[in-house]
Design an enzyme around this catalytic site. Structure first.
Site, PDB file in Angstrom:
ATOM      1  N   LYS A   1       0.852  -1.197   0.000  1.00  0.00           N
ATOM      2  CA  LYS A   1       0.000   0.000   0.000  1.00  0.00           C
ATOM      3  C   LYS A   1       0.883   1.240   0.000  1.00  0.00           C
ATOM      4  O   LYS A   1       1.937   1.255   0.655  1.00  0.00           O
ATOM      5  CB  LYS A   1      -0.904  -0.031   1.245  1.00  0.00           C
ATOM      6  CG  LYS A   1      -1.951   1.074   1.290  1.00  0.00           C
ATOM      7  CD  LYS A   1      -2.861   0.938   2.518  1.00  0.00           C
ATOM      8  CE  LYS A   1      -3.877   2.067   2.573  1.00  0.00           C
ATOM      9  NZ  LYS A   1      -4.800   1.938   3.733  1.00  0.00           N
TER      10      LYS A   1
ATOM     11  N   SER B   1      -9.697   2.326   2.630  1.00  0.00           N
ATOM     12  CA  SER B   1      -8.775   3.090   1.814  1.00  0.00           C
ATOM     13  C   SER B   1      -7.767   2.218   1.043  1.00  0.00           C
ATOM     14  O   SER B   1      -7.142   2.711   0.109  1.00  0.00           O
ATOM     15  CB  SER B   1      -8.002   4.077   2.692  1.00  0.00           C
ATOM     16  OG  SER B   1      -7.139   3.384   3.569  1.00  0.00           O
TER      17      SER B   1
ATOM     18  N   SER C   1      -9.907  -0.072   6.682  1.00  0.00           N
ATOM     19  CA  SER C   1      -9.320   0.084   5.348  1.00  0.00           C
ATOM     20  C   SER C   1      -8.816  -1.205   4.721  1.00  0.00           C
ATOM     21  O   SER C   1      -8.422  -1.207   3.563  1.00  0.00           O
ATOM     22  CB  SER C   1      -8.170   1.089   5.395  1.00  0.00           C
ATOM     23  OG  SER C   1      -8.681   2.383   5.534  1.00  0.00           O
TER      24      SER C   1
END
Lengths: 426, 448
Positions: free
Chosen positions: B50, B124, B148
């Site tokens: 990420k 996210s 997330s």
């Protein structure tokens, strides 16, 4: 009059408070890393040595030490603060509720906290440079109660504090930043960020006088924040109210709470107290003793070594000479010899010092009733027969010297000199 | 057997990776889930990271313009440990700016759902979920603050595992809310996640909040459904969930419904704490040390900083303002301090239940919405989307989202929560579930 201080002192750790960068460096921006530069992704790790030193400061200032200590973020925007927040302490501070003992007063210590130093700002004429070497250096902040009530007391307090820290291995002059709170009347004025001892005293003197004059003229003292202009040697209004400060403290979630139990605590040294005590017990002016030992561990060692055996005045004289000529590393027996010489009445000067250090004999001149004389006379009295034989048998002479020297732990050369002079008179 | 073991047996090197990268680039034109790509990769089991987790030498924007050009000079600990075990870093994955979002739309490059590119991928960790959904031999290192990982895993039909807070080092993670941020894993099987978890977990000298506590795997046969959390959930999701519960009943699990009134406080408590912390974390972006660089240095510093900080997106600005407010002296006790108290109370309450049960719920109240629908939601409606994922995140509890159904060709996820440091129990559970239920993937790039 009420004066209170917030004193920030750099701790002499090898590495910074939250990373392994060196806390001492010359070349600007050479001792930096992602942590003390606040790079995204980096996290702080507490330096145990800094924690331990801060605990020692709290202990030496008679504070109650928290069982565990924690950190907060103090948020404000300034170019010297890489994360735009400073990691410092509030409720979870190392300790508090302590005191520093002055000659005739006790100054309360409200709080001791550990925090990171911001970077150093170097202002040039048309631009400003930032040196991040200082960013993250551990600072201990010492917050006093407003117990100081004159410039004299301020001076005494500051030197007492400097001495206590000196004996913990912390040099207050290395980096000193003080916020000075002074209220001559009711209103409190804060002078922020005064650097160095000399400026601190000068700023206080100026501000006390300024407020006293306002009061005398029956004018109002504005409760405000001021700064000290070093060149002009005066305090100036910063045009901001303290109530404007809003730091939005939250606990720092990158750090946990840390036990204070495992730190090894040194026995603190209170030079003022020692000087007063020795003065009373062994003679000698407390003030002179204090001057010698306040910022000099070796002086205290020498005095401690000799204090029970010799008059304090002689010890002081010798230590002063040693200090003056840079011979504080003198071995014990030579130090003793110098005190003996001083005690015999011969002034210890550079010449005498050189002789003793070389190991050469020193003629002493005093013919007074020294301990040696007393002991020799007692020996003679107890051994009248010996006296008759002494010119026939030189061994008698040596016997007396040996006995007296052994008993008094004196130098045989001195005993010999005294004995000859006594015998001549008989 | 997981894909990691399978890949190891095949021992693919060289041209395999180059072909995969070519295929990825092609599919990325459609799904836009990738950030910086490691084009020179030639060996190792591919893993993505990420974009808020630092990989040395690769730009890390964390979905933000303000970090444009920031190339970290160090690896996150989790990344370092993966590389040390021979995994091959493939690239960074897109996300909402600093993790502020539930749909992956609060950023310039918006990842699209592989099941239907008109729909969002979730957030996210949007890109991590898409990467997992499109590649066969791959695992994703992702991160969750309030959901997330679970959220995009559910929307994209993959497994999303968020471990106990403090088991995986956060060193190298660009902070959103430090007391809530957890690095976790997305994958296609319980076995793969277990292997990666064992590699990246464990104490780290660079993260004080990371611990070495032994992770357990105590299975529970009781499943608790919290009544208050089941409100406001779409009918079709509820029907999938009912069907899941009856299947689990067949597998020997017993379902129990309980009421916890205080659980409704989890959303405000979470948003207050996370915004308060975020507003301090984002203070450092001032436009002169890294990331976005301002060109002119003639302004006074306040004006200079303000100019740089204009680069934040709307949601980031909202959270800075709200977060600064809730920690300000005059209202701090009313908001921030109270939120911390609620967190403790909720954590204790959930802890009691989790002693002898798992907590189970759908992961999201809806299936992945269209971009248009998502953009129309007000901030409060968006925050409410996190009602199911916030409780375990607020309390640092390990949880996993797993695919349990498909509705109108979109995946539906369910979320299982267990007690602190009982993480393996979740992985054991999904391994058992996988024997009964076959996950569907639209793409399997790199499959042989």
């Amino acid at each position: 009059m009420k004066i209170g201080l917030e004193v920030h002192v750099a701790l002499p750790t090898k590495s910074k408070l939250f990373c392994s960068c060196s806390s001492i460096s010359d070349e600007p921006n050479s001792a930096i890393c992602p942590i003390c530069m606040g790079f995204p992704g980096s996290k702080p790790m507490l330096n145990g040595a800094a924690l331990s030193q801060a605990i020692n400061v709290a202990n030496a200032l008679n504070c109650k030490i928290s069982e565990s200590t924690s950190f907060v973020r103090k948020v404000y925007f300034y170019p010297d603060l890489p994360k735009s927040y400073q990691i410092t302490q509030t409720q979870g501070a190392i300790g508090g509720n302590g005191s520093v003992e002055l000659e005739s007063k006790r100054i309360g210590i409200r709080r001791i906290q550990l925090e990171e130093d911001p970077a150093k700002i170097v202002r040039e004429e048309n631009y400003t440079l930032i040196d991040f070497n200082r960013s993250g250096v551990p600072l201990v902040e010492i917050v006093t109660e407003p117990d100081i009530s004159s410039e004299e007391e301020l001076r005494e307090f500051v030197f007492a504090l400097k001495s206590i820290l000196y004996y913990l291995g912390i040099d207050i002059e290395k980096e000193l930043k003080v916020d000075l709170n002074i209220s001559v009347a009711k209103e409190r004025v804060e002078i922020k960020n005064v650097t160095g001892l000399r400026n601190l005293i000068d700023a206080a003197r100026y501000e006390i006088k300024r407020q006293q004059e306002l009061v005398a003229k029956k004018q109002k003292v504005e409760s405000e924040t001021r700064s000290y202009n070093e060149k002009a040697m005066r305090t100036e209004s910063s045009r901001e109210k303290e109530s404007d400060e809003e730091y939005g403290f939250i606990y720092d979630p990158d750090l946990t709470s840390y036990s204070t139990k495992s730190a090894s605590v040194q026995k603190p040294v209170y030079a003022g107290k020692i000087a007063r005590e020795y003065g009373k017990k062994y003679g000698g002016a407390a003030k002179t003793i204090l001057e010698l030992i306040q910022f000099d561990k070796r002086s205290l060692e020498l005095i401690d070594y000799a204090k029970a055996k010799w008059p304090m005045q002689n010890i002081i004289n010798v230590v002063e000479v040693l200090k003056k000529y840079g011979h504080m590393d003198i071995p014990d027996e030579k130090f003793t010899r110098l005190i003996e010489i001083a005690k015999s009445g011969t002034p210890v000067n550079e010449q005498v010092l050189k002789q003793v250090i070389k190991g050469a004999a020193v003629e002493t001149s005093n013919v007074g009733s020294t301990d040696i004389d007393k002991e020799i006379k007692a020996m003679i009295k107890a051994n009248q027969k010996l006296l008759k034989e002494y010119d026939k048998n030189p061994k008698v002479f040596n016997f007396i010297i040996g006995e007296v020297a052994k008993k008094l732990k004196a130098n045989p050369k001195d005993v010999s000199a005294r004995l000859s002079s006594i015998l001549e008179k008989i | 057997m997981g894909v990691i073991s399978e890949f190891r047996k095949m021992g693919k090197n060289g041209s395999y990776h180059q072909t995969l990268i070519k295929d990825l680039k092609r599919i990325n034109e459609k799904l836009q889930f990738l950030g910086a790509l490691n084009e020179s990769l030639t060996e190792g089991i591919p893993f993505t990271v990420k974009d808020n987790i630092c990989v040395k030498g690769f730009e890390a924007r964390a979905g933000s313009k303000i970090l444009g050009g920031y190339v970290p000079p160090f690896n996150a600990t989790a990344v370092e440990r993966m590389l040390a075990k021979g995994f091959g870093f493939l690239g960074k994955t897109q996300m909402d700016e600093f993790g502020f979002g539930s749909f992956g739309i609060n950023t310039q490059v918006q990842a699209r759902n592989p099941f239907n590119p008109d729909k969002v991928a979730g957030g996210s960790s949007s890109g991590a979920a898409v990467a997992t959904a499109v590649m066969k031999y791959h695992v994703a290192i992702a991160e969750s603050t309030g959901g997330s990982i679970s959220n995009p895993a559910a929307f994209c039909g993959v497994l999303g595992f968020t471990p106990t807070y403090g088991t995986v080092s956060r060193y190298g993670l660009i902070d959103y809310a430090n007391s809530l941020d957890k690095i976790g894993i997305m994958g296609r099987s319980g076995d793969d996640i277990r292997e990666v978890f064992d590699i990246i977990k464990g104490a780290d000298r660079y993260d004080s909040t990371c611990v070495d506590t032994k992770v357990k795997g105590e299975g529970k046969k009781k499943l608790v459904v919290i009544n208050q959390l089941m409100k406001g959930i779409d009918e079709e999701i509820l029907s999938s969930f009912d069907s899941l519960l009856s299947q689990l009943g067949e597998m020997g699990y017993k379902v129990e419904h309980v009421s916890i009134d205080s659980i409704t406080k989890a959303i405000p408590a979470y948003y207050i704490i996370s915004m308060a912390e975020a507003s301090t974390n984002l203070a450092k972006y001032t436009g002169y040390k890294y990331g976005l660089q301002r060109e002119s240095f003639t302004e006074k510093y306040n004006a200079f900083f303000t100019g740089a900080r204009a680069a934040f997106g709307t949601e980031a600005k909202r959270r800075i303002v709200l977060g600064t407010f809730v920690r300000s002296e005059s209202v701090k006790d009313k908001y921030y301090t109270k939120a911390l108290q609620f967190r403790t109370a909720i954590t204790n309450k959930l802890g009691q239940i989790l002693k002898d049960a798992f907590i189970i719920s759908p992961t999201m109240p809806i299936t992945a919405p269209d971009f248009e629908q998502a953009a129309k939601l007000t901030p409060l409606q968006t925050y409410a989307m996190d009602s199911l994922t916030i409780p375990p995140n607020l309390s640092g509890l390990p949880h996993i989202s797993f695919p349990c159904d498909y509705k109108r060709r979109m995946p539906v996820g369910a979320q299982l929560i267990t007690g602190h440091f009982n993480d393996y129990a979740l992985l054991d559970f999904v391994s058992e579930w996988e024997k009964r239920f076959e996950y569907r993937f639209k793409y399997s790039l790199g499959a042989i």
